[in-house]
Write an enzyme that holds these catalytic residues in place. Structure first.
Site, short mmCIF file in Angstrom:
data_model
loop_
_atom_site.label_atom_id
_atom_site.label_comp_id
_atom_site.label_asym_id
_atom_site.label_seq_id
_atom_site.Cartn_x
_atom_site.Cartn_y
_atom_site.Cartn_z
N THR A 28 0.82 -1.22 0.00
CA THR A 28 0.00 0.00 0.00
C THR A 28 0.84 1.27 0.00
O THR A 28 0.35 2.34 -0.35
CB THR A 28 -0.94 0.03 1.22
OG1 THR A 28 -0.14 0.06 2.42
CG2 THR A 28 -1.85 -1.17 1.24
N CYS A 32 1.45 2.89 9.48
CA CYS A 32 0.35 3.01 10.44
C CYS A 32 0.87 2.91 11.87
O CYS A 32 1.98 2.48 12.13
CB CYS A 32 -0.68 1.89 10.23
SG CYS A 32 -1.36 1.78 8.57
N CYS A 36 -3.91 0.44 14.32
CA CYS A 36 -4.72 0.81 13.15
C CYS A 36 -5.85 -0.19 12.95
O CYS A 36 -5.64 -1.41 12.97
CB CYS A 36 -3.85 0.86 11.91
SG CYS A 36 -4.75 1.37 10.41
N ARG A 39 -7.43 -3.92 8.18
CA ARG A 39 -7.12 -5.35 8.19
C ARG A 39 -5.62 -5.57 8.37
O ARG A 39 -4.81 -4.89 7.76
CB ARG A 39 -7.59 -5.99 6.88
CG ARG A 39 -7.43 -7.51 6.84
CD ARG A 39 -8.01 -8.07 5.55
NE ARG A 39 -7.29 -7.56 4.38
CZ ARG A 39 -7.61 -7.84 3.13
NH1 ARG A 39 -8.68 -8.59 2.88
NH2 ARG A 39 -6.92 -7.35 2.12
N ARG A 61 3.95 6.82 3.27
CA ARG A 61 3.13 7.95 3.69
C ARG A 61 2.23 7.54 4.84
O ARG A 61 1.87 6.38 4.99
CB ARG A 61 2.29 8.47 2.52
CG ARG A 61 3.13 9.12 1.43
CD ARG A 61 2.29 9.58 0.27
NE ARG A 61 3.08 10.35 -0.71
CZ ARG A 61 2.62 10.80 -1.85
NH1 ARG A 61 1.36 10.57 -2.18
NH2 ARG A 61 3.40 11.49 -2.66
N CYS A 63 -0.87 6.87 7.23
CA CYS A 63 -2.23 6.36 7.05
C CYS A 63 -3.24 7.45 7.39
O CYS A 63 -3.16 8.09 8.44
CB CYS A 63 -2.44 5.14 7.96
SG CYS A 63 -4.12 4.47 7.93
N CYS A 66 -5.70 5.94 10.58
CA CYS A 66 -5.29 5.84 11.99
C CYS A 66 -4.44 7.02 12.45
O CYS A 66 -4.19 7.16 13.65
CB CYS A 66 -4.54 4.55 12.24
SG CYS A 66 -2.88 4.46 11.51
N ASP A 438 16.66 9.81 50.99
CA ASP A 438 15.56 10.77 51.08
C ASP A 438 14.66 10.39 52.25
O ASP A 438 14.18 9.25 52.35
CB ASP A 438 14.77 10.78 49.77
CG ASP A 438 13.70 11.84 49.74
OD1 ASP A 438 13.97 12.92 49.19
OD2 ASP A 438 12.60 11.60 50.26
#
Length: 511
Positions: A28, A32, A36, A39, A61, A63, A66, A438
């Site tokens: 694709t 993501c 996301c 699928r 690039r 998504c 998401c 402390d």
């Protein structure tokens, strides 16, 4: 995490890993967040990246479904004290935008070539690409949350030109700035010059950090309550003023940042420092899981999941506060700091009853130290430290690690291991600091002692809480809280001894 652990995380759509790595899908061309809702891609088509910048550089690039840029950052930058982690803290603070890669490399003691090689090897992207990804994230936040003009968004995010801004947004998100705003625009605040942004974080979130800050707030500079915190702040380009509010009753339990005043060039630094202040990139599920394994801490973790470790908005200011606050109660430290604040100048952007700035080191060295009551040795030590900060002899900050911080601070009179440890927690976000000497830590151990485990006996536990490493700084927060609660228990006759309302403990160094 190996490949298959990450793949199982994306298959489960586990939101805990959002921001900790990114999933790129070759078929694709997009990347993501782990959660996301699309699928789950085939494993053969997946490549995992440590940063979004590495995914950008590889040609992917973001998504549109998401929005992987709209997630908390990775907690690794605080866990890691190596050169890569130190570099990321400085990049997030806007050092590359202000001083370039050469300035970043100089702060870290490396050449530009060495630094680029190290970061490319560790993260798959060099410092310029990492800074560019940060600019894109800031710009997207402003586009969808405000009605700022595009040119103002570009320069506020750190871009050098509107053309560079447009090209980057299109390349990273495959959307123009106009399309991004149209798709996700939030309700505008008509007639207001303030910027209102939502701060993403990983749940659970314990709001006790607001009380921690409120009991230490200096009037005129800070103001706080159980669910809000506001203050003035000096940034590289000018004065700023902001407020953070938490609404546990609203859907999503939003954490909202309202910026009343800021030079737009300082906006990335302000966003980074506010996130550090509230520890918003932490992974509370992982931290709480480790802490709950210690029988002394498990009841406190169950009662207050998601405790955060407060950071520092200004390293030099935090050194001053730590030096004044050691060996005295929080209330006494606040009184002393209020006296010291009188030498600070008026804010150039006052509002909401916040009209002063915390004094600069030069102001403290010149006049402030004389306002402190108590031992003269303490005032002299503070003056020495302030002078060193003012003339540049002492320079420390987010780019240090624990070792370099100690090397710079321990030679100062009045600074010991407690001070260095406290600053490592607050300035560096170092997660594995245990302040054994402390007083409030020791009181917290006593308050949480359930009698089912003892040092040296069967089922013994170590006095330095090494079993919960690398999260002992968060154990310290629970111990301080327990000490405060124990001190507030009514005594005979109906009186109480309060150490600071919830998380405000009497932190004392017993060096």
């Amino acid at each position: 995490m190996d490949f298959w652990q990450r793949y199982r995380a994306i298959d489960a759509r586990d939101t805990r890993f959002d921001g900790q790595f990114f999933t790129a899908v070759r078929t694709t061309g997009i990347y993501c967040r782990p959660s996301c809702p699309a699928r789950t891609p085939k494993a053969a088509n997946v490549t995992f990246y440590e940063t979004s910048a590495a995914a950008h550089d590889a040609g992917y690039r973001a998504c549109k479904r998401c929005l992987p840029e709209a997630v908390p950052g990775t907690p690794a930058w605080n866990v890691r004290q190596d050169i890569a982690g130190r570099a990321m803290r400085l990049i997030n603070d806007g050092v590359v935008n202000r001083d370039g890669v050469d300035g970043l490399a100089t702060r870290l003691g490396y050449s530009s070539r060495q630094l680029n090689r190290i970061l490319s090897q560790e993260f798959g992207a060099g410092p310029l690409s990492l800074a560019r990804a940060g600019r894109a994230q800031t710009a997207r936040t402003l586009l969808v949350s405000t009605s700022m003009k595009f040119a103002d968004v570009a320069f506020a995010a750190g871009f050098s030109s509107v053309r560079q801004f447009n090209e980057t947004m299109l390349e990273v998100f495959d959307m123009t700035p106009t399309a991004l705003r149209a798709a996700r625009h939030a309700k505008a605040h008509g007639g207001s010059t303030a910027l209102t942004l939502s701060l993403p974080y990983r749940e659970p979130f314990d709001p006790g950090i607001f009380t921690f800050l409120a009991v230490r707030a200096i009037p005129g500079i800070e103001a706080g309550s159980a669910t809000s915190y506001a203050r003035t702040l000096r940034l590289p380009q000018g004065d700023a003023r902001f407020r953070v509010e938490y609404d546990a009753g609203a859907p999503g339990r939003p954490l909202t940042l309202t910026i009343g005043a800021v030079d737009l060039r300082d906006l990335p630094a302000l966003l980074s420092r506010v996130r550090r202040l509230f520890d918003l990139d932490a992974d509370p599920v992982a931290i709480d899981s480790a802490l709950a394994g210690d029988t002394r801490l498990s009841p406190s973790v169950a009662a207050a999941p998601g405790v955060r470790m407060p950071g520092a908005l200004d390293p030099a200011e935090m050194l001053v506060r730590a030096m004044i606050g050691q060996q005295i109660t929080v209330a006494a430290a606040r009184t002393a700091l209020t006296q010291l604040a009188a030498v600070g100048r008026s804010s150039q952007s006052p509002g909401d009853d916040l009209e002063r700035m915390f004094p600069t080191p030069a102001e403290i060295a010149a006049d402030g130290h004389a306002l402190l009551r108590g031992p003269r040795k303490r005032a002299d030590s503070l003056r020495t430290a302030a002078t060193a900060l003012a003339d540049g002899t002492l320079d420390f900050g987010y780019g240090d690690d624990v070792a370099s911080l100690g090397a710079k601070l321990l030679p100062l009179p009045g600074v010991g291991p407690w001070t260095v440890g406290y600053l490592a927690m607050r300035v560096l976000g170092a997660p594995d600091i245990f302040l054994a000497n402390d007083a409030a830590v020791r009181n917290g151990v006593k308050a949480l002692d359930q009698g089912d485990a003892s040092v040296g006996g069967p089922g013994a536990v170590s006095p330095d809480f090494r079993e919960v490493s690398p999260w002992r700084s968060y154990a310290t927060m629970h111990l301080w809280r327990a000490a405060a609660h124990a001190a507030a228990v009514p005594r005979r006759g109906g009186t109480t001894q309060s150490a600071g309302a919830g998380t405000g403990t009497a932190e004392k160094a017993t060096r």
